[in-house]
Scaffold this active site. Sequence first.
Site, PDB file in Angstrom:
ATOM      1  N   CYS A 106      -3.056 -70.884  25.744  1.00 40.13           N
ATOM      2  CA  CYS A 106      -4.513 -71.482  26.330  1.00 40.13           C
ATOM      3  C   CYS A 106      -5.225 -70.831  27.235  1.00 40.13           C
ATOM      4  CB  CYS A 106      -4.225 -72.816  26.848  1.00 40.13           C
ATOM      5  SG  CYS A 106      -5.496 -74.067  26.787  1.00 40.13           S
ATOM      6  N   HIS A 107      -5.169 -71.223  28.591  1.00 41.85           N
ATOM      7  CA  HIS A 107      -5.871 -70.075  29.612  1.00 41.85           C
ATOM      8  C   HIS A 107      -4.811 -69.259  30.100  1.00 41.85           C
ATOM      9  CE1 HIS A 107      -8.581 -73.611  29.582  1.00 41.85           C
ATOM     10  NE2 HIS A 107      -9.477 -72.794  30.019  1.00 41.85           N
TER      11      HIS A 107
END
Length: 174
Positions: A106-107
């Site tokens: 994800c991030h």
Amino acid sequence: MELNGKRVLTIVSPDYDDLELWYPIIRLREAGAHVDIAGEHADTTYKGKYGLSVVSNLAFDEVNITQYDGILVPGGWAPDYLRRLDAVLEFIRYMDKEKRVIGQICHAGWVLSSAGILEGKTVTSTPGIKHDLMYAGATWVDEPAVADGHVISGRRPPDLHIYLPLVIEALKKQ
């Protein structure tokens, strides 16, 4: 157990994604790996975005990164803070130089981008940071999970079931 004897470090700070931290810890421990949880301070409770907590067993300055076969960076908002810490960036650079497993989802790609290790790598992430990864030299793909050598990336929490088998396979080869 397929990962007996393997050691994995996961790093944490407030506002990590609960699933992206806990699902890998549980799966890796089920497979026999020893998983340490490091934060800025040892024996500190860190809360995730959705309310789950984790207690760090190590502080970043206590970590001997040479003892680990892999490092996992969970997503959430934590990577935006973690990428500002020199110790974290040094962990990532060391693992990259030694070709040890680096997992990010994800991030978490922000941390690898700030560490300067993405040039020429193919990765995925949440689409919201794809340009950050591309500007860091990566080829970004919209896929659930990607293994590019020792760098394993996952897109989002719904892709954890595809991401973790890639992480486990890479760790088995260490």
